[in-house]
Structures are given as structure tokens and as C-alpha cells.
Motif scaffolding. Structure first.
Motif, PDB file in Angstrom:
ATOM      1  N   LEU A 181     -55.339  -9.382   2.149  1.00 34.09           N
ATOM      2  CA  LEU A 181     -55.748  -9.686   3.168  1.00 34.09           C
ATOM      3  C   LEU A 181     -54.910 -10.211   4.033  1.00 34.09           C
ATOM      4  CD1 LEU A 181     -59.120 -11.583   2.025  1.00 34.09           C
ATOM      5  CD2 LEU A 181     -58.993  -9.414   3.491  1.00 34.09           C
ATOM      6  N   HIS A 184     -52.359  -7.309   4.809  1.00 35.18           N
ATOM      7  CA  HIS A 184     -52.974  -5.861   5.778  1.00 35.18           C
ATOM      8  C   HIS A 184     -53.939  -6.391   6.806  1.00 35.18           C
ATOM      9  CE1 HIS A 184     -50.456  -3.772   2.987  1.00 35.18           C
ATOM     10  NE2 HIS A 184     -51.087  -4.244   1.962  1.00 35.18           N
ATOM     11  N   ALA A 185     -54.604  -7.575   6.711  1.00 30.82           N
ATOM     12  CA  ALA A 185     -55.459  -7.781   7.477  1.00 30.82           C
ATOM     13  C   ALA A 185     -55.334  -8.741   8.385  1.00 30.82           C
ATOM     14  CB  ALA A 185     -57.036  -7.868   6.713  1.00 30.82           C
ATOM     15  N   SER A 186     -54.128  -9.533   8.275  1.00 26.47           N
ATOM     16  CA  SER A 186     -53.999 -10.513   9.243  1.00 26.47           C
ATOM     17  C   SER A 186     -52.540 -10.587  10.144  1.00 26.47           C
ATOM     18  CB  SER A 186     -54.050 -11.729   8.479  1.00 26.47           C
ATOM     19  OG  SER A 186     -52.471 -11.944   7.992  1.00 26.47           O
ATOM     20  N   ARG A 187     -52.621 -11.309  11.269  1.00 24.08           N
ATOM     21  CA  ARG A 187     -51.621 -11.251  12.257  1.00 24.08           C
ATOM     22  C   ARG A 187     -50.111 -11.447  11.369  1.00 24.08           C
ATOM     23  NH1 ARG A 187     -51.661 -16.405  15.999  1.00 24.08           N
ATOM     24  NH2 ARG A 187     -49.429 -15.482  16.309  1.00 24.08           N
ATOM     25  N   PHE A 188     -50.155 -12.560  10.308  1.00 21.86           N
ATOM     26  CA  PHE A 188     -49.227 -12.722   9.378  1.00 21.86           C
ATOM     27  C   PHE A 188     -48.565 -11.480   8.952  1.00 21.86           C
ATOM     28  CE2 PHE A 188     -52.175 -16.305   9.455  1.00 21.86           C
ATOM     29  CZ  PHE A 188     -51.565 -16.944  10.395  1.00 21.86           C
ATOM     30  N   ARG A 190     -48.768  -8.322   9.947  1.00 13.77           N
ATOM     31  CA  ARG A 190     -48.475  -7.696  11.037  1.00 13.77           C
ATOM     32  C   ARG A 190     -46.884  -8.043  11.254  1.00 13.77           C
ATOM     33  NH1 ARG A 190     -52.114  -4.469  14.115  1.00 13.77           N
ATOM     34  NH2 ARG A 190     -52.902  -3.478  12.372  1.00 13.77           N
ATOM     35  N   TYR A 193     -44.305  -7.102   8.473  1.00 20.72           N
ATOM     36  CA  TYR A 193     -43.994  -5.803   8.661  1.00 20.72           C
ATOM     37  C   TYR A 193     -43.359  -5.407   9.994  1.00 20.72           C
ATOM     38  CZ  TYR A 193     -46.899  -3.692   4.916  1.00 20.72           C
ATOM     39  OH  TYR A 193     -47.285  -3.424   3.757  1.00 20.72           O
ATOM     40  N   ALA A 194     -43.500  -6.079  11.292  1.00 23.37           N
ATOM     41  CA  ALA A 194     -42.500  -5.795  12.249  1.00 23.37           C
ATOM     42  C   ALA A 194     -41.205  -6.403  11.906  1.00 23.37           C
ATOM     43  CB  ALA A 194     -43.190  -6.797  13.385  1.00 23.37           C
ATOM     44  N   ILE A 207     -42.110 -12.799  17.525  1.00 22.01           N
ATOM     45  CA  ILE A 207     -42.133 -13.348  16.183  1.00 22.01           C
ATOM     46  C   ILE A 207     -41.153 -13.972  15.576  1.00 22.01           C
ATOM     47  CG2 ILE A 207     -42.450 -12.159  13.937  1.00 22.01           C
ATOM     48  CD1 ILE A 207     -44.083  -9.859  15.286  1.00 22.01           C
TER      49      ILE A 207
END
Lengths: 326, 502
Positions: A181, A184-188, A190, A193-194, A207
Motif C-alpha cells: 500500500l 504502490h498506492a500512496s504518495r510516499f 510515488r 520511485y521518483a 520531493i
């Protein structure tokens, strides 16, 4: 663009994974008929839980494109801390929290040194791992600790069942869902990965990249100590060399998963761990000594890295395409 | 004088782009010949063909009257052509002598082929005798000042005695005025030794200082060749020669609302060695343009306005409030969005898809409380933004790396639109963008300027002049014109290229 019908890549990759797993199972079943027995499958999954937890933590570090070689040493320290706290008479939950906190602390030290002081990750984590192993001898001069273990209930972490599932498997599943979660499903996720894909553009997007690198190392340390808690629970004693068997399987799991599914992710890591554990369990069953099975696991790791490397896969792809074109 | 090199009807294509279109070029022994032209005019392509890096598609090259094929860098060196790159690759831990003979160290006979340092030092002294220049070659290159490194690179290129043509690619871009003098001294002694030098520079005043002749490139053709003296006497305008003809009207009409609310006020901003004394006022409803060549400090200025680098002095006020921008996170919070000059490394996560990229600068808006992403809503927002910036093709699941340069830029702008900022800073917004997409980008900037302050920073003078309501030029880190004036294109160009105050 040609719009020919193609299977979505995820399906193909999933098929490759299932195929690989089937091949491994078939080979071991052939040599060791007990391989697919109910009892052995439970043992396999319990074993997978330990490696899986460590690999999940490592996944965060790999996603931000760093390396952590300290977690085996940190896990040993976590195991000894856990054993010491139990032996001193602390409650089970407090002892586990203590062990995991040690891992978190070690991860934060790693992360601070690498993200904020800009030290090289590989050398730094080798060093902190060495320090952690040294510290783990502090509690008992290196002898294993098992006092109060039976009373504390830590053995239930390995033996208890929820419905039909073993406790370690349940713990792994919960950790995987939580990590999945986040990643793959939270801004954290993202941001993780960024940070890994392009640190400059992540920084320019507002970020806080250093904080995410720090967090990845912190999670890796904490997860390694959670993993070792299960191992301590299964062996019934805390051991200074407990963590040493985590390194290779965890790295191999993350890279094998990433090679199979195209990028490091929690599901990919779980798939990689399952493949690794399926192999390691088979070797144990065949009574192949650990030094040979380690060598085989290491070979798999190198293969996975080679496949994960985009340059190499591209060259290989071109070679194959050239052959079919001719 | 004898013609040492003659290139005729050289053509070179990259895909559909004609980089060189029937270029003719002649070089005489012992002359310093400057190549001039804006980025992409074809000068680098020409020297890359000459140094064997690229193969020409057609045309002939003659050296000393004999036709040659320069198929590889080694072939070029064998024909006596040596080149020094813009940023010479030297081994910092080696001394000057060791760098000069890197790869061709004199060996001692015997086991292991030890390096004969004495022989190398002697050879270096011989080189220095041929081309007298003051330099301590026993120092480690990492400790040398920029000009000494440049000299080491030149000597490295000249370590063979049969070099007749030397190519220098913007050697002065990192040098101070005093250092420049010492490099020019070396160039004059090379010239006296009969070596012909092809000299690429962006600084036009250097042309008259050092070059005997110059050739101007424009759009892949050589458009003019003059001797420096003739050019001085007849008053030829080099900037005029360098500029492309008008490329049709791709700029949206100006709205000319000068009285909007002040969005950003900058006073005396300074970063030592990069830019100084930069002041301007940016208002809602307008586009402010800053023109400056590569190396003039414009890129660094944009980063200082976005909190990436901390200025040494000066003040920034945002909507009337003094602000110290700590980092990009802070700048974004205060309503500033930067469309960076290098979109591939600074603006985009190339391996990820359009939705990932458009929402990345405002993840708070892209998620619920607790940080969980609102997948459906984000996708809708990305669809909407893709429509607004006319993304082609509008395929949101593609990795950004699969889009063309212009469409990548549109994705960066979509990212900025998603952020809903009050101040947009565009740096080199149309580098690598084709003409059709350019018009779209300019229209987008104009549209943005209705609600926000827009700052356009570029090394393309036509772009700054065409799209902005007011303009400043930055020359060597200093603003030349005032932001309140609206100089003509030629005035702006002269200010940015030569520092001429009109």
C-alpha cells in the motif's frame, strides 16, 4: 505504431513466473518425493516468511537506487537484543519492539550517513554492518541466548496458526500488504520511485529526496530485525550469526523479482522470495550442504542482475532478433 | 598563404534533419579561423566530421591538396587534425606531463614495461620549446587553474609533431579575462609555428581580438566568410548574419496588460561568479523575457529563483512578502513553478508514465488524507491536462521517454498546470522542439500569463523578443537592459551577445 494484438506484459511475466516455479517444483519433486508434501510446503512458507520480510525492507532501498549490505549484521544485533531483553524478563512485545527499534536506529544511521553526509552507500553499510555484528557480541560474549524463551511465548510466533495459516506467513502477508500500500498506492511510494528513477527531477518536483533515502534505510533495518524475530522464534534461541543467512536470499529475491516483473516492487519481491525459498528448501531436503546451495543461490543472483540490467537485455534482445531475422 | 584544408559541398543528415547542407569551408596554414553561429547552426557537426567523429553523407575533404577520407578519429589524427573538446577530459590525479602523453607513455624496455618518466619530461620540454608558454607541467592537473588545464589539453592534442590543424571548441567559456590572455598567447605561438586553428566561440568580441578570419553558419549552411579586418572596416553586423530569417508568426499576440499585481520582485540578486545585480519586477498578466547565452548565468539565475541554489546577496519578494527560498519544495509551496532548461534530467521521470509525471509536483493534491493516491481522479486530471497542452499522442500509459521533445515539454508544463502556481519560470522552453509544437507552447505561456506571472529565460533571442512583453538581456551574469524598456530585437541581441548597452 502497429496495433497487433499483444498479451499485456504483466500476464506474460506472470506466466514466466509460474512456469519457473513449476519447473523448480518438478525438479525437486523428482529427486525428493517429500517436496510437495503438506508438511514441507508449510516449512517452505515459514522459511519464505523470514526471507520475505528482509527482502521487503530491502526493496525500498533498491527502489531509491541505493544498496544496504548492513542488514544481516543489523539483524544479528536485533536478534541478540531481542534475546537479551527476553532473558532479562521483559515482556514479549517489549522485547520485539526493542529488537526492531535497534534495526530502525541502525537504518537511520545508515540513511543519515548516505543521504545527508553523502557517504558512499556500499562502504558505509559494510562498515555499519560490521559494527552491528561487533555489538551483538556484547550481550553474552557470543554465546546464544535462550533463557525465558519458552515462558515468553515467542515460540508461538513460529508455531501458532491463524485459521490454517502459520503465524509467520500471516505476519509476512500483513507486512506485504502494508508495504505494498505504501509503495504502490500512496504518495510516499510515488516519491520513493521518483527519488530512485531521477533524483534531480524529484528534487525539482518538491520531493524531499534525502528524507526518502533515509526512510528507505530505516525501513530496511527495521524489517531485517522483524525478519530475524521469526527466525529466532523458529530456532528457539538468539544467535550472533543469525543474520548472516539473510543477505544473499534477500538480494536475490529483490533482483529476481525485478528481473521477472520489469521493476522492483512488493509483488515482484514476494515472487522472487518464493522462488528463492523454493530452491533453498529443496536443497535442504536433498541434504545438499549450505555452501553448495549458497553457491547456487549466488549464481541465480548474478543471473538476475544481468537480466535486470537494461543494457544487457537490450543487447541480448538485439542478438535474438538478429538471429530470427536471418 | 597555402590552403591546408578545403571542404566542399559537405552534407550531413540526422534522420529528416539536414544538419549540414552543402557547406564549403577553407582553412589556410597558420591562420586562426573562427566559426560562429547560434546553437544548431551546424558548426559542431562540421568539426565532428573533420575530427572523424561523424561520417559525412556527401562532399569532399582535401588536406594539403589531396583528397582524404576521415572515417575515424584515428584517421583524422593521422592526417594531422587534432581537436580539443569543450570540456577536456583529463585525469585529475596525473601531472600535466602524464596527461599530455596519456596513452602514449614512453616505455622502458624490460619487465612490465615501466614508464620512462625522464623521456616523457624531455618530450614535454621539447613541446614547450616549440610552443613557448609559462606552465608548470609537474603539477597535478586537478590542482591546476582552468586555463592550465586547457593548455595541457592543447599540448596533449599537439603531442604528435605532424599536427597541422587544431580545433578548439569554446575553450574560453570557463576562463577569466586574464586566463584568456594566456590562452591567446599560446594560440599565437601555434599560429607562428604554422598550425591552422579552427576556433569555435560564442563571444563575438573575441573574434576581432584573436581570429584572422571568421565564417558564420546559419541553418546548416555557411552564409559568410570575412577577414576580421574587412569586417571591422565595413561594419558587418555578425549578429544579423547569425540570425535565422523570420520563421513565420508563431508568437501569440501580446495582451499588454502592464498594470497587473506584482507577483515577484527581485532586487540586486547575486551569486558570486555566476550573476550579479539582477533586478526585475514580474506582474500578473505579462510575460517577462530574459535573454542570455549559454554560460551567461541565466540557467543559474532560474535555479536561484526556484530555491535550487542559494544566492549570496539580494532580495526576492513574492506577492509583496520577502522570501528566502530554502529548496524547490519551499519554492513550490510559495507558488513558483520552474520548467527547467534540461527537461530530461531536471523536469521528468522518463521511465514513468504521463499520470505519474503530471501529478508528481503536487502529490498532496493527488492523494487523500493519509497519503493514499486518488487513482481515478488523477487519471482524469491527467487526461484533462493532456487535452489542454495538446499532448500528441494522448496516451497516458506510455513512459514519458517515448514522447518527442516538444511533447515532453508539454508534459512538464502539464505538471506545472497541475500545481496551479502563481509564478511560472520557463528556461529554454523550446530547445529541441519543432516549429508546430513551439507555437502551441507559446500560446500556453500566454494563456498562463492571464492568471500568473510568466518569466521566460532563453538563449534564443527571437524567442525572448517574440513572446515577452518586456525583456532584459544578461551578459556575463550582468543585466544589460532594464526590464521596463522594450528594446528592439537587434538591441536585445547586441546586449546579450556583446554586452552593448543601447
Amino acid at each position: 505504431m502497429t496495433d497487433t494484438f499483444k498479451l499485456p506484459p504483466v500476464v506474460l511475466r506472470l506466466a514466466a513466473f509460474v512456469g519457473l516455479l513449476a519447473v523448480i517444483a518438478a525438479v525437486f519433486q523428482f529427486f525428493a518425493p517429500a517436496y510437495l508434501s503438506n508438511g514441507n510446503l508449510h516449512a517452505l512458507l515459514r522459511h519464505m516468511s523470514v526471507n520475505g520480510l528482509a527482502a521487503i525492507g530491502l526493496t525500498f532501498v533498491i527502489v531509491v537506487r541505493q544498496f544496504d549490505l548492513s542488514f544481516p549484521g543489523v539483524a544479528s544485533l536485533g536478534a541478540m537484543t531481542l534475546g537479551f531483553l527476553l532473558a532479562t524478563g521483559y515482556s514479549l512485545s517489549a522485547s520485539i519492539a526493542g529488537g526492531v527499534a535497534i534495526g530502525l536506529l541502525a537504518g537511520i544511521i545508515n540513511g543519515t550517513a548516505i543521504a545527508y553526509l553523502r557517504l558512499p552507500d556500499i562502504v558505509t553499510t559494510i562498515a555499519t554492518g560490521g559494527v552491528a555484528i561487533g555489538l551483538s557480541y556484547f550481550y553474552s560474549n557470543g554465546t546464544s541466548i535462550s533463557e525465558n524463551f519458552f515462558m515468553s511465548g515467542i515460540l508461538d510466533l513460529n508455531d501458532a496458526k491463524i485459521l490454517t495459516f502459520d503465524m509467520p506467513v500471516v505476519i509476512l502477508a500483513c507486512a506485504a500488504v502494508a508495504a505494498g500500500l505504501i509503495l504502490h498506492a500512496s504518495r510516499f511510494g510515488r516519491s520513493f520511485y521518483a527519488t530512485g528513477e531521477n533524483r534531480v527531477s524529484a528534487h525539482f518536483s518538491g520531493i524531499r529526496v534525502k528524507a526518502y533515502v533515509l526512510a528507505a534505510f530505516g525501513l530496511c533495518g527495521a524489517m531485517a530485525c522483524l525478519a530475524i524475530t521469526l527466525l529466532v522464534a523458529s530456532s528457539g534461541a538468539a544467535n550472533v550469526s543469525a543474520g548472516s543467512q539473510l543477505l544473499m536470499p534477500a538480494f536475490a529475491a529483490v533482483y529476481l523479482g525485478a528481473a521477472l516483473f520489469g521493476a522492483p516492487s512488493i509483488p515482484a519481491t514476494l515472487a522472487g522470495t518464493l522462488l528463492m525459498s523454493a530452491m533453498l528448501n529443496g536443497f535442504t531436503l536433498l541434504a545438499i550442504p549450505y555452501y553448495y546451495s549458497d553457491a547456487i543461490v549466488s549464481t541465480v543472483l548474478i543471473g538476475a542482475i544481468a537480466i535486470f540490467d537494461p543494457k544487457l537485455t537490450a543487447t541480448l534482445g538485439n542478438l535474438l532478433r538478429g538471429r530470427t531475422a536471418r | 598563404m597555402a590552403t591546408v584544408l578545403s571542404m566542399r559541398q559537405i552534407e550531413k543528415r540526422f534522420g529528416v534533419v539536414k544538419a549540414l547542407d552543402g557547406v564549403n569551408f577553407e582553412l589556410e596554414a597558420g591562420e586562426i579561423h573562427a566559426l560562429l553561429g547560434v546553437n544548431g547552426a551546424g558548426k559542431s557537426t562540421l568539426i565532428k566530421i573533420l575530427s572523424g567523429v561523424y561520417a559525412k553523407d556527401s562532399g569532399t575533404i582535401e588536406i594539403g591538396g589531396a583528397p582524404v577520407e576521415l572515417g575515424s578519429p584515428a584517421a583524422a589524427i593521422a592526417h594531422g587534425i587534432a581537436s580539443v573538446q569543450q570540456h577536456p577530459e583529463l585525469v585529475n590525479d596525473f601531472t600535466g606531463v602524464e596527461n599530455i602523453f596519456l596513452g602514449e607513455e614512453a616505455g622502458k624496455p624490460g619487465l612490465g614495461g615501466r614508464i620512462d618518466r625522464k623521456a616523457m619530461r624531455l618530450a614535454a620540454q621539447k613541446l614547450l620549446k616549440r610552443f613557448p608558454i609559462e606552465i608548470d607541467l609537474d603539477r597535478r592537473v586537478g590542482e591546476m587553474p582552468a586555463v592550465d588545464r586547457e593548455i595541457v589539453a592543447v599540448l596533449h592534442a599537439l603531442r604528435r609533431e605532424d599536427i597541422r590543424i587544431l580545433i578548439l571548441d569554446e575553450p574560453t567559456s570557463t576562463l577569466t579575462e586574464r586566463e584568456k590572455a594566456s590562452l591567446f598567447q599560446l594560440m599565437r605561438s601555434l599560429k607562428a609555428a604554422g598550425i591552422a586553428i579552427i576556433y569555435i566561440t560564442h563571444r563575438l568580441e573575441e573574434v576581432f581580438e584573436i581570429a584572422d578570419r571568421f565564417t558564420v553558419f546559419r541553418g546548416g549552411r555557411n552564409v559568410a566568410t570575412f577577414t576580421s579586418r574587412a569586417a571591422l572596416e565595413s561594419g558587418v553586423s555578425i549578429p544579423e548574419l547569425m540570425l535565422d530569417e523570420k520563421t513565420g508568426d508563431i508568437f501569440p499576440p501580446r495582451t499588454g496588460e502592464a498594470g497587473g499585481e506584482v507577483m515577484m520582485e527581485v532586487r540586486g540578486l547575486e551569486k558570486k561568479g555566476l550573476f550579479s545585480d539582477v533586478s526585475f519586477t514580474l506582474r500578473r498578466g505579462e510575460i517577462l523575457g530574459i535573454f542570455g547565452l549559454v554560460g551567461s548565468g541565466v540557467d543559474e539565475l532560474s535555479k536561484a529563483l526556484f530555491g535550487v541554489i542559494r544566492p549570496d546577496g539580494g532580495e526576492i519578494e513574492i506577492q509583496g512578502k520577502p522570501a528566502i527560498l530554502k529548496d524547490p519544495h519551499d519554492a513550490l509551496k510559495r507558488g513558483i513553478f520552474l520548467v527547467p532548461g534540461d527537461r530530461r534530467t531536471e523536469g521528468l521521470t522518463l521511465s514513468k508514465d504521463v499520470v505519474f509525471n503530471t501529478t508528481l509536483a503536487h502529490l498532496g493534491k493527488a492523494s487523500w488524507i493519509g497519503g493514499f493516491l486518488r487513482f481515478g481522479r488523477n487519471r482524469k486530471a491527467a487526461e484533462e491536462l493532456a487535452r489542454r497542452v495538446a499532448l500528441q499522442p494522448p496516451k497516458l500509459d506510455r513512459p514519458v521517454s517515448a514522447f518527442s521533445g516538444g511533447n515532453q515539454q508539454k508534459i512538464v508544463i502539464a505538471k506545472g498546470l497541475y500545481r496551479d502556481s502563481q509564478i511560472y519560470i520557463f528556461v529554454e522552453p523550446t530547445v529541441g522542439v519543432d516549429i508546430g509544437a513551439r507555437a502551441t507552447l507559446y500560446a500556453l505561456m500566454r494563456e498562463l500569463s492571464k492568471k500568473a506571472g510568466v518569466l521566460v529565460i532563453s538563449s534564443d533571442c527571437d524567442e525572448v523578443h517574440g513572446v515577452a512583453d518586456r525583456t532584459i538581456a544578461l551578459y556575463k551574469g550582468r543585466p544589460i537592459a532594464h526590464a521596463d524598456a522594450a528594446p528592439s530585437r537587434d538591441q536585445l541581441l547586441a546586449a546579450g551577445i556583446m554586452g552593448v548597452r543601447s
